[in-house]
Design a protein around this motif. Structure first.
Motif, PDB file in Angstrom:
ATOM      1  N   UNK A   1       0.831  -1.202   0.000  1.00  0.00           N
ATOM      2  CA  UNK A   1       0.000   0.000   0.000  1.00  0.00           C
ATOM      3  C   UNK A   1       0.872   1.262   0.000  1.00  0.00           C
ATOM      4  N   UNK A   2       1.902   1.272   0.839  1.00  0.00           N
ATOM      5  CA  UNK A   2       2.797   2.427   0.893  1.00  0.00           C
ATOM      6  C   UNK A   2       3.605   2.531  -0.397  1.00  0.00           C
ATOM      7  N   UNK A   3       4.093   1.389  -0.895  1.00  0.00           N
ATOM      8  CA  UNK A   3       4.838   1.412  -2.147  1.00  0.00           C
ATOM      9  C   UNK A   3       4.007   1.933  -3.301  1.00  0.00           C
ATOM     10  N   UNK A   4       2.743   1.543  -3.364  1.00  0.00           N
ATOM     11  CA  UNK A   4       1.844   2.032  -4.417  1.00  0.00           C
ATOM     12  C   UNK A   4       1.616   3.537  -4.272  1.00  0.00           C
ATOM     13  N   UNK A   5       1.431   3.983  -3.047  1.00  0.00           N
ATOM     14  CA  UNK A   5       1.194   5.415  -2.813  1.00  0.00           C
ATOM     15  C   UNK A   5       2.402   6.240  -3.245  1.00  0.00           C
ATOM     16  N   UNK A   6       3.604   5.802  -2.868  1.00  0.00           N
ATOM     17  CA  UNK A   6       4.803   6.559  -3.219  1.00  0.00           C
ATOM     18  C   UNK A   6       5.101   6.500  -4.716  1.00  0.00           C
ATOM     19  N   UNK A   7       4.583   5.489  -5.384  1.00  0.00           N
ATOM     20  CA  UNK A   7       4.882   5.323  -6.809  1.00  0.00           C
ATOM     21  C   UNK A   7       3.864   6.038  -7.699  1.00  0.00           C
ATOM     22  N   UNK A   8       2.593   5.919  -7.395  1.00  0.00           N
ATOM     23  CA  UNK A   8       1.546   6.385  -8.308  1.00  0.00           C
ATOM     24  C   UNK A   8       0.881   7.696  -7.900  1.00  0.00           C
ATOM     25  N   UNK A   9       1.158   8.183  -6.712  1.00  0.00           N
ATOM     26  CA  UNK A   9       0.591   9.449  -6.290  1.00  0.00           C
ATOM     27  C   UNK A   9       1.639  10.551  -6.413  1.00  0.00           C
ATOM     28  N   UNK A  10       1.218  11.691  -6.873  1.00  0.00           N
ATOM     29  CA  UNK A  10       2.111  12.840  -7.005  1.00  0.00           C
ATOM     30  C   UNK A  10       1.777  13.847  -5.901  1.00  0.00           C
ATOM     31  N   UNK A  11       2.619  13.941  -4.903  1.00  0.00           N
ATOM     32  CA  UNK A  11       2.394  14.913  -3.834  1.00  0.00           C
ATOM     33  C   UNK A  11       3.748  15.454  -3.376  1.00  0.00           C
TER      34      UNK A  11
END
Length: 294
Positions: free
Chosen positions: A110-120
């Motif tokens: 979940x964290x890996x997906x967030x850091x990869x696919x979210x732009x913030x």
């Protein structure tokens, strides 16, 4: 002078000889490779063979170097499974390793997906901060972990054993790198179809990174199944011992019961083999897919 047919015959003979010589050299190289692989396999499997052999011996025969016991016995297995706390230790290790593995698969992905696919803003700083924890030796973290466990009342409990490994920086890094291979077009298409971000992660992204999940599951399960230092520190009663810690109780000041230690070790190998057999096809699939993409 040689005629044209004689020249062609000699050229063909030379080419045929060269081909045969090349095949012979290739077969020789292949034989050396197989010989080295066989020797390496024997070296790697011998400790396992010796462990199983020792588990079938009586105490007076333990230090004999023969791999086949003169008087094979299953008494060691009967004692370990019936007259000791081994089943309790086995259950404790299984509970800790299973829950920790499931937790890592969920949170790390979940964290890996967030850091990869979210732009913030700041996501690279967060990622670097997570990776920086890999540089801290585990021995330096034991004291803070113990103080936390003592203050929160987690000593001698499952939670106390598990909480340091419920989420790992290595797992986050591994999953983020695999999520990089998931096309952004798939994510955008799912958003257009009306899926929320959690549904996209669960139904679209996760199925595409099964090899990474399989590899992470094996690493985490093995790491927690064989963990020794932290469970030894945080547990006080034998009923809370994990398998590696419990096996040390067969070693006392008067003698070391090697046959019982080897018996327990032989039984403890089974779950790791089962986990590997379950997930190996996903890892092989991932290697093949990576080769095709390359």
């Amino acid at each position: 002078m040689m005629s044209a047919p004689d020249t062609e015959i000699r050229a063909s003979s030379s080419a045929l000889f060269a081909v045969k010589a090349e095949k012979k050299r290739a077969s020789g190289v292949q034989f050396v490779r197989w010989l080295l692989l066989f020797g390496g396999g024997v070296v790697m499997i011998m400790p396992l063979v010796y462990m199983i052999s020792t588990s079938l011996k009586y105490p007076f025969e333990v230090f004999n170097l023969n791999l086949i016991p003169e008087e094979p016995t299953l008494d060691n297995y009967r004692y370990v499974m019936q007259d000791s706390r081994f089943p309790t230790w086995f259950l404790n290790s299984f509970i800790v390793a299973t829950i920790t593995t499931v937790s890592n698969l969920f949170w790390d992905s979940l964290v890996g997906y967030t850091l990869c696919k979210f732009r913030f803003r700041g996501r690279y700083i967060v990622f670097i901060a997570i990776l920086s924890t890999l540089m801290i030796p585990t021995e330096m973290l034991v004291i803070p972990w113990y103080i936390m466990s003592q203050q929160f009342g987690w000593l001698d409990s499952y939670w106390g054993i598990m909480f340091p490994g419920l989420m790992t920086a290595f797992g986050v890094f591994l999953m983020k790198q695999f999520f990089e291979t998931v096309p952004d077009d798939f994510i955008e298409a799912a958003r257009i179809d009306g899926l929320n971000e959690f549904q996209i992660w669960w139904t679209v992204a996760l199925p595409l990174v099964k090899p990474a999940l399989a590899a992470l599951a094996i690493f985490v399960f093995l790491g927690n199944w064989t963990a020794f230092i932290w469970p030894l520190i945080v547990t006080n009663s034998q009923d809370m011992y994990t398998l590696p810690v419990g096996l040390t109780s067969f070693s006392v000041e008067q003698a070391v019961e090697w046959e019982l230690i080897m018996t327990g070790a032989a039984v403890s190998v089974l779950p790791t083999l089962i986990i590997f057999l379950i997930f190996q096809r996903f890892i092989i699939q991932g290697v093949v897919m990576a080769g095709l993409k390359g």
